[in-house]
Design an enzyme around this catalytic site. Structure first.
Site, mmCIF file in Angstrom:
data_model
loop_
_atom_site.group_PDB
_atom_site.id
_atom_site.type_symbol
_atom_site.label_atom_id
_atom_site.label_comp_id
_atom_site.label_asym_id
_atom_site.label_seq_id
_atom_site.Cartn_x
_atom_site.Cartn_y
_atom_site.Cartn_z
ATOM 1 N N LYS A 113 0.854 -1.184 0.000
ATOM 2 C CA LYS A 113 0.000 0.000 0.000
ATOM 3 C C LYS A 113 0.888 1.230 0.000
ATOM 4 O O LYS A 113 2.041 1.173 0.447
ATOM 5 C CB LYS A 113 -0.894 0.024 1.238
ATOM 6 C CG LYS A 113 -2.184 0.804 1.044
ATOM 7 C CD LYS A 113 -3.213 0.006 0.292
ATOM 8 C CE LYS A 113 -4.491 0.780 0.105
ATOM 9 N NZ LYS A 113 -5.567 -0.107 -0.398
HETATM 10 P P1 NAD Z 1 -13.130 7.722 -2.496
HETATM 11 O O1 NAD Z 1 -12.106 8.737 -2.219
HETATM 12 O O2 NAD Z 1 -13.636 7.596 -3.878
HETATM 13 O O3 NAD Z 1 -14.386 7.965 -1.525
HETATM 14 C C1 NAD Z 1 -14.290 8.059 -0.140
HETATM 15 C C2 NAD Z 1 -15.632 8.588 0.364
HETATM 16 O O4 NAD Z 1 -15.666 8.506 1.791
HETATM 17 C C3 NAD Z 1 -15.919 10.047 0.003
HETATM 18 O O5 NAD Z 1 -17.269 10.169 -0.396
HETATM 19 C C4 NAD Z 1 -15.713 10.775 1.330
HETATM 20 O O6 NAD Z 1 -16.488 11.950 1.416
HETATM 21 C C5 NAD Z 1 -16.198 9.721 2.277
HETATM 22 N N1 NAD Z 1 -15.779 9.906 3.659
HETATM 23 C C6 NAD Z 1 -14.573 10.302 4.136
HETATM 24 N N2 NAD Z 1 -14.646 10.384 5.480
HETATM 25 C C7 NAD Z 1 -15.906 10.040 5.833
HETATM 26 C C8 NAD Z 1 -16.606 9.947 7.068
HETATM 27 N N3 NAD Z 1 -16.004 10.230 8.212
HETATM 28 N N4 NAD Z 1 -17.899 9.541 7.044
HETATM 29 C C9 NAD Z 1 -18.516 9.253 5.896
HETATM 30 N N5 NAD Z 1 -17.916 9.350 4.707
HETATM 31 C C10 NAD Z 1 -16.641 9.737 4.680
HETATM 32 O O7 NAD Z 1 -12.529 6.337 -1.952
HETATM 33 P P2 NAD Z 1 -12.933 4.871 -2.377
HETATM 34 O O8 NAD Z 1 -12.005 4.412 -3.428
HETATM 35 O O9 NAD Z 1 -14.398 4.812 -2.586
HETATM 36 O O10 NAD Z 1 -12.522 4.063 -1.046
HETATM 37 C C11 NAD Z 1 -13.404 3.929 0.050
HETATM 38 C C12 NAD Z 1 -12.958 2.758 0.904
HETATM 39 O O11 NAD Z 1 -12.939 1.576 0.104
HETATM 40 C C13 NAD Z 1 -11.539 2.861 1.492
HETATM 41 O O12 NAD Z 1 -11.518 2.199 2.731
HETATM 42 C C14 NAD Z 1 -10.708 2.098 0.485
HETATM 43 O O13 NAD Z 1 -9.488 1.626 1.057
HETATM 44 C C15 NAD Z 1 -11.655 0.985 0.173
HETATM 45 N N6 NAD Z 1 -11.384 0.274 -1.084
HETATM 46 C C16 NAD Z 1 -11.353 0.948 -2.266
HETATM 47 C C17 NAD Z 1 -11.124 0.224 -3.432
HETATM 48 C C18 NAD Z 1 -11.165 0.887 -4.789
HETATM 49 O O14 NAD Z 1 -11.093 0.160 -5.790
HETATM 50 N N7 NAD Z 1 -11.327 2.188 -4.890
HETATM 51 C C19 NAD Z 1 -10.874 -1.152 -3.377
HETATM 52 C C20 NAD Z 1 -10.932 -1.803 -2.146
HETATM 53 C C21 NAD Z 1 -11.197 -1.064 -1.001
#
Ligand code: NAD
Length: 424
Positions: A113
């Site tokens: 990561k």
């Molecule tokens: P992103 O940046 O697209 O979205 C994150 C979202 O979370 C945003 O809408 C933000 O406003 C919101 N957020 C931040 N703090 C918050 C809070 N305190 N309460 C509510 N909402 C809040 O990120 P993403 O890619 O959607 O990733 C989200 C999660 O999924 C992370 O934990 C990431 O590690 C995990 N993840 C992402 C992927 C991927 O392919 N993008 C794959 C596996 C896991």
């Protein structure tokens, strides 16, 4: 969002949680303490402090990390996160979770990561580009298509991946599409990558719902976080399963309507206003309140440490489908398990993202590209098989699904150490 969660009265960092999970399962599997120590610690860590020229001509130094956790099953693989609260501890935890995620799904990867401490909301597109290019240069000594393949994570996207790919390629002297996944299609991205994490979450939840006798058509869903994972999950559950999205939130707060919320309309509203808050026809909700809404399925899709010992007793969902990485603390896990709430653990539930990243890597290396239908079908097959393996293990061992997923994953990693002759 707390970076650390209370457990037994003391603060636990995300990495403390990741290590506690490994320790508990390692003991259950009867692992040698030396090998357990190997599994509890990252293989390699790089911290970089690098200058970026800002639009006003000033220079700012940013700090970034790349943690390469374990490579016994194949090259390192894991996303890059841009967030003001990124810490080395957090990146370590995320790298550890990537290791187990790849193993549980059966991908030929280890876990890694990366992260940069920055607030992308305060950076202009050109500042973000310069930051990304300089960070890529700094970590280029340890990444590469056969070594370590980054991907998007929180606040990084296909554009950021394109800059990473371009910077790496400039230094090599030729195009190296296999160095990152989550790229735009035109430079070797895969169809279906953007929604892959959410699609995988939908397939895993569908299998859980089948086993629990829950009909997804009309099932009520609350989604915490409305970025890539949260939005696409809301959209796919609504479009493909006929489920009803009743609450969504982002970093500024949440909105609720028991009659249902149109996921695409909220997305359009958020794109225009910057937040889901204030979406017409809904009642406001706090982020804490969203997690406690009565619903069939709760999808945490924001950051770590959302469900803790203090709110787990008030969660009123039948299934918690972990779109985010590390949203539930070990104490909360225990509470939810005792309360009969099925938690589909992150390393299984959100593994659709890395699975389609793997498809993208394979396509990039072969320069031969698949149709969206092929991507969906292969993803579905993999998620169904991995879900069944974890579900069966949880039933045989009478443990929660997270413990079962770790057992499946850690057994594969340990077996790899054994056959490679690294551990007897
Ligand atoms: P992103 O940046 O697209 O979205 C994150 C979202 O979370 C945003 O809408 C933000 O406003 C919101 N957020 C931040 N703090 C918050 C809070 N305190 N309460 C509510 N909402 C809040 O990120 P993403 O890619 O959607 O990733 C989200 C999660 O999924 C992370 O934990 C990431 O590690 C995990 N993840 C992402 C992927 C991927 O392919 N993008 C794959 C596996 C896991």
């Amino acid at each position: 969002m707390p970076k650390a969660a209370k457990s037994g009265g003391k603060e636990m960092s995300a990495f403390d949680i990741a290590q506690a999970q490994i320790e508990a399962v390692g003991k259950r599997l009867g692992l040698d303490p030396g090998l357990l120590d190997v599994l509890k610690n990252p293989n390699r860590e790089l911290t970089v402090n690098f200058p970026v020229k800002m639009d006003d001509g000033s220079i700012r130094v940013f700090t970034g990390f790349r943690v390469q956790y374990n490579q016994v099953l194949g090259p390192f693989k894991g996303g890059i996160r841009y967030h003001p609260d990124v810490t080395l501890e957090e990146v370590r935890a995320l790298a550890a979770w990537m290791t187990w995620k790849c193993a549980v799904i059966g991908l030929p990867y280890g876990g890694a990561k990366g992260g940069v401490i920055c607030n992308p909301k305060e950076l202009s597109p050109s500042e973000l580009e310069r930051l990304t290019r300089r960070f890529t240069s700094e970590i280029s000594i340890i990444i590469g298509p056969q070594k370590d393949i980054p991907a998007p994570d929180v606040y990084t996207d296909a554009q950021v991946m394109a800059w990473v790919m371009d910077t790496f390629s400039m230094n090599e002297g030729y195009s190296v599409p296999g160095v990152v996944t989550g790229k735009p299609l035109v430079i070797g991205g895969s169809k279906g990558r953007e929604e892959a994490t959410s699609r995988g979450t939908m397939y895993a939840t569908r299998e859980a719902a089948k086993n629990l006798g829950l009909d997804l058509a009309g099932a009520t869903i609350a989604v915490q976080g409305y970025g890539n994972v949260g939005y696409n999950a809301a959209r796919l559950f609504s479009e493909e399963c006929g489920s009803k999205i009743i609450a969504v939130s982002d970093s500024r707060g949440g909105v609720y309507n028991p009659g249902g919320i149109d996921p695409m309309e909220v997305k359009a509203f958020k794109d225009k206003t910057g937040s889901v808050v204030g979406f017409p026809g809904t009642k406001p909700l706090t982020n804490e309140g969203l997690l406690e809404v009565e619903c069939d399925i709760l999808i945490p899709a924001a950051l770590e440490g959302a469900i803790t010992a203090s709110n787990a007793p008030r969660i009123r969902a039948k299934i918690v489908a972990e779109g985010a990485n590390g949203p539930t603390t070990p104490e909360a896990d225990e509470i939810l398990f005792k309360r009969g709430i099925t938690v589909i653990p992150d390393i299984l539930c959100n593994a659709g993202g890395v699975t389609v990243s793997y498809f993208e890597w394979v396509q990039s290396l072969q320069h031969f590209f698949w149709t969206f239908e092929e991507v969906k079908k292969r993803l579905e097959d993999i998620m169904i098989r991995a879900f069944a393996e974890v579900w069966d293990m949880s039933r045989e061992e009478k443990v929660d699904m997270r413990t079962a997923a770790y057992m499946v994953a850690m057994r594969k990693v340990v077996e790899a150490y054994r056959v490679r002759g690294i551990y007897p």
